[in-house]
Design an enzyme around this catalytic site. Structure first.
Site, mmCIF file in Angstrom:
data_model
loop_
_atom_site.group_PDB
_atom_site.id
_atom_site.type_symbol
_atom_site.label_atom_id
_atom_site.label_comp_id
_atom_site.label_asym_id
_atom_site.label_seq_id
_atom_site.Cartn_x
_atom_site.Cartn_y
_atom_site.Cartn_z
ATOM 1 C CG HIS A 86 57.333 40.169 19.484
ATOM 2 N ND1 HIS A 86 58.521 41.434 20.597
ATOM 3 C CD2 HIS A 86 56.415 41.086 19.600
ATOM 4 C CE1 HIS A 86 56.945 42.625 20.689
ATOM 5 N NE2 HIS A 86 55.595 42.034 19.896
ATOM 6 C CG ASP A 222 61.441 41.434 20.431
ATOM 7 O OD1 ASP A 222 61.608 40.983 19.764
ATOM 8 O OD2 ASP A 222 60.572 41.661 21.508
ATOM 9 C CB SER A 653 56.255 45.114 18.238
ATOM 10 O OG SER A 653 55.821 45.928 19.950
#
Ligand code: ARG
Ligand code: GLU
Length: 722
Positions: A86, A222, A653
């Protein structure tokens, strides 16, 4: 195992806990002084200097700010960067076409030549961090006004940056910590030739999509991979075909042994923003006022968009990203309210404040300095409440109706044309045109019309009429206060929704167009809403917020003086931090206890053939059937994700998750929904960060993508078989 710790003050309200140590986002240069001992007691085998040192390559040299919004970890001596899918999404999407749909199918460069450039993307290393508090605050006195204080500080900072010791290609910035009571200087090095190396298909990289977002148990792979390129001298260089893979000072070794429950882990990265030292009234307003209204507005917006996405394939493609973005915070806020309520955050803050006040009152000096702080904050927050609410309404609603977003771009451009320099305007013209091209591609007037009708009704009916734009009320009255009729009037004749025409006018005769469009109904309407907001909300809001900032600064300083036994860490501010904790499951709610690990078996349990969120590629299913996990499986199963008590937030992230030896064991990408209140009040009983197990990442690269050349670049180790 550590003995349970119960602090005198806090034990009255907090449960005694084994892992109070998990709270905190620590400055790497202070680890030795503040944390090393505790980290070792929790299972860390290396030293604080292995993590942060300015003389030799330390772990901090293997961590980058990825584009300023995420984190990346260096995993090879040839500049390979691991981050989330992402985080790389935009880059992957920019290279995708109908023939080469990398979002859907994934992308793997077979060699350097196939790696794809990404203009604008950058990776920043932290070379050094210095405490410059003294120098920055030199000349600041308590009698100064805020603007006097700020101008002294700005002058000191620019002086400092002029004289900072660094190489010419390096940069520096100074940032305030602990509500601007302390200041640190960062010397940085930024590489701007960052190429896409690999990404799995979205059925792996975003497996579970919005349904699983923020949710544990999780099964998302991810991750994506990039490579930093440098000039021949290994220094930062603008993109050039002549550039070569960057040779890092340090890259991360990758452990194939994984982690068990209670094992020590740490997460190294660039957390964005937290507010851990708020007054109880502020927390109360988040729970009772601000989060609920933002959620309510997004409830409606999401229902509208979802309704169209389900019916219309084209709209589904256009709005998938927007939907994900709106729903991301919407879901987080709901978890935040739940967690703050369940852990009695307000009551706990109040107990803490009572103890603070008791100690302050007991000392004549503190009493003079800090005696009325808490009540002053209470008063200021009481005053802020209606303006904070109006601010949320305004930002959420005008931010969701895209007709206003077009009006805003055009208005900004017109103002620049009339007041700005020639160069500013022509640069802005090109930029606005380019952004509108992208914008219109993902814009549906049908969806927007419905959003307008539903959200403008909230704007008018749910708010105090004193903050509502008079133009809106006039127009509405002319439409017999019928929102549907009014909406149809507006969209029926709206020039702004006709993308082709707007773009053509901006191309052919922009000056003329901007002059004529200023009387456009939507432009006028939006301008009045902005004006009403500025007059009735923004001025007062800023004034009160400034007062609160000063009080918070004193409160921070006071807490550090008065609550001596408490260990303070600065709120996240997009600077490099380390957080540490233990791998651990948790009790999500009554009767539900969560494990700390998930496996490929769980991916298959969630598998829905052909589904937009839960499809699984045939090749993964085959590898699963054959249990063909290579060196990445464990006892016949393939680990996928795990959770721990590391204190993380947005911006973390892509952060590397490391074991006690400093080896890479996972990649941070989310938090568990029940504990998203960690941004405001961390609680070790329910706050968990979610990481994808590095063995799953390697399995996808090796067994699924068959990109063995990438595995060869990495250094795989077995710390537990030593
Ligand atoms: N919740 C994660 C973070 O805040 C992941 C967001 C991206 N994924 C998604 N399904 N929207 O940013
Ligand atoms: N997904 C978040 C990010 O993009 C990390 C999750 C969190 O907020 O902790 O940074």
């Amino acid at each position: 195992m550590r003995a349970p710790k119960c602090f005198l003050v806090i034990s009255l309200v907090l449960r005694c806990s084994f892992s109070i140590a998990s709270e905190g986002m620590w400055l790497p240069l202070l680890l030795e002084k503040l944390n090393e001992k505790e980290m070792k007691s929790l299972g860390m085998k290396i030293s604080a200097r292995d993590i942060y040192s300015i003389n030799s390559g330390s772990l901090k040299d293997a961590v980058v700010s990825f584009g300023g919004f995420c984190t990346g970890g260096i995993i090879s001596s040839k500049g390979l960067v691991l981050t989330n899918h992402h985080c790389g999404f935009d880059a992957i999407q920019n290279h995708s076409t109908l023939e080469h749909n990398y979002i859907r199918d994934g992308f793997w460069a077979k060699d350097y030549r196939e790696e794809l450039t990404n203009p604008g993307l950058y990776a920043t290393f932290i070379i050094r961090i210095d405490d410059v508090t003294k120098a920055v605050l030199t000349g600041v006195t308590p009698a100064m006004t805020e603007s006097e204080r700020q101008s002294v500080i700005d002058k000191n900072i620019s002086e400092l940056r002029k004289n900072v010791k660094k190489e010419t290609h390096q940069e520096s910035f100074v940032r305030g910590f602990f509500e601007a009571n302390q200041y640190y200087l960062f010397v940085t090095e930024t590489y701007r030739d960052i190429r896409l190396v690999g990404a799995p298909p979205s059925s792996i990289g975003t497996f579970g999509k919005d349904t699983d977002n923020w949710i544990w148990p999780r099964h998302t792979g991810d991750f994506s991979m990039f490579r930093i390129y440098a000039g021949k001298d290994n220094k930062p260089a603008e993109y050039s075909a002549e550039n070569v893979p960057y040779v890092p000072k340090r890259s991360l070794s990758i452990s194939l042994d994984g982690v068990n429950e209670n094992d020590f882990t740490m997460v190294f990265g660039f957390p964005g923003r937290t507010t851990e030292y708020l007054h109880s009234e502020a927390v109360k307003q988040i729970i009772e006022v601000n989060d609920p209204v933002k959620i309510a507005i997004r409830d409606k917006a999401l229902a509208v968009i979802d309704g169209f996405m389900r019916k219309d394939e084209q709209i589904k493609i256009q709005y998938a990203e927007k939907y994900a973005l709106i729903s991301n915070a919407w879901k987080k806020w709901q978890g935040e309210i739940l967690g703050l309520t369940r852990t009695n955050a307000v009551a706990r803050k109040k107990m803490y404040e009572a103890e603070f006040q008791k100690r302050v009152n007991a000392s004549p000096q503190w009493k003079t300095e800090y005696g009325t702080l808490l009540s002053d904050l209470q008063t200021a927050y009481d005053e802020l409440k209606p303006y904070g609410l109006a601010n949320d309404y305004y930002l959420e609603i005008t931010g969701k109706i895209e007709l206003f977003s077009i009006a805003r771009r055009i208005n900004t451009l017109r103002i620049l044309k009339n007041n700005g320099g020639k160069f500013d305007y022509s640069a802005a013209l090109t930029k606005t045109r380019d952004s509108l091209v992208v914008f219109y591609r993902e814009f549906s007037p049908v969806v927007d019309r419905q959003l307008f009708e539903v959200l403008m009704e909230m704007y008018v009916k749910d708010q105090d009429s004193r903050v509502v734009s008079t133009k809106v009320l006039e127009e509405l009255k002319a439409a017999n206060n019928d929102f549907k009729k009014w909406t149809n009037d507006i969209y029926g004749g709206a020039e702004l929704t006709a993308g082709n025409k707007i773009l053509a006018s901006l191309e052919q005769n922009p000056a003329d167009f901007l002059e004529k469009i200023k009387d456009n109904r939507v432009i006028v309407l939006y301008a009045d809403m902005v004006d009403a907001y500025n007059r009735n909300v923004a001025g007062k809001l800023n004034e009160i917020q400034n007062r609160i900032n000063i009080l918070q600064r004193t409160y921070m300083q006071a807490q550090m003086a008065v609550m001596k036994e408490k260990k303070f860490y600065p709120d996240a501010n997009r600077t490099l931090r380390l957080t540490y904790g233990n791998v651990k499951g948790f009790n999500a709610r009554d009767g539900v206890k969560y494990d700390h690990y998930t496996y490929l078996d769980g991916v298959m349990e969630k598998y829905i053939p052909g589904d937009y969120e839960f499809d699984v590629p045939e090749k993964i299913r085959k590898l699963y059937r054959n249990k063909d996990y290579g060196q990445y499986g464990k006892n016949g199963r393939l680990p996928v994700c795990f959770i721990a008590t590391n204190h993380t937030t947005g911006g973390n992230s892509g952060s590397p998750a490391l074991d006690g030896y400093g080896n890479l064991v996972g990649l941070n990408f989310d938090r568990a929904w029940e504990g998203t209140m960690s941004d405001i009040n961390y609680d070790p009983s329910i706050c968990r960060n979610i990481m994808v197990d590095i063995r799953y990442v390697l399995f996808i690269i090796d067994k699924y993508a068959e990109a063995g050349q990438l595995i060869k670049e990495m250094k795989l180790v077995h710390p537990k078989k030593k």
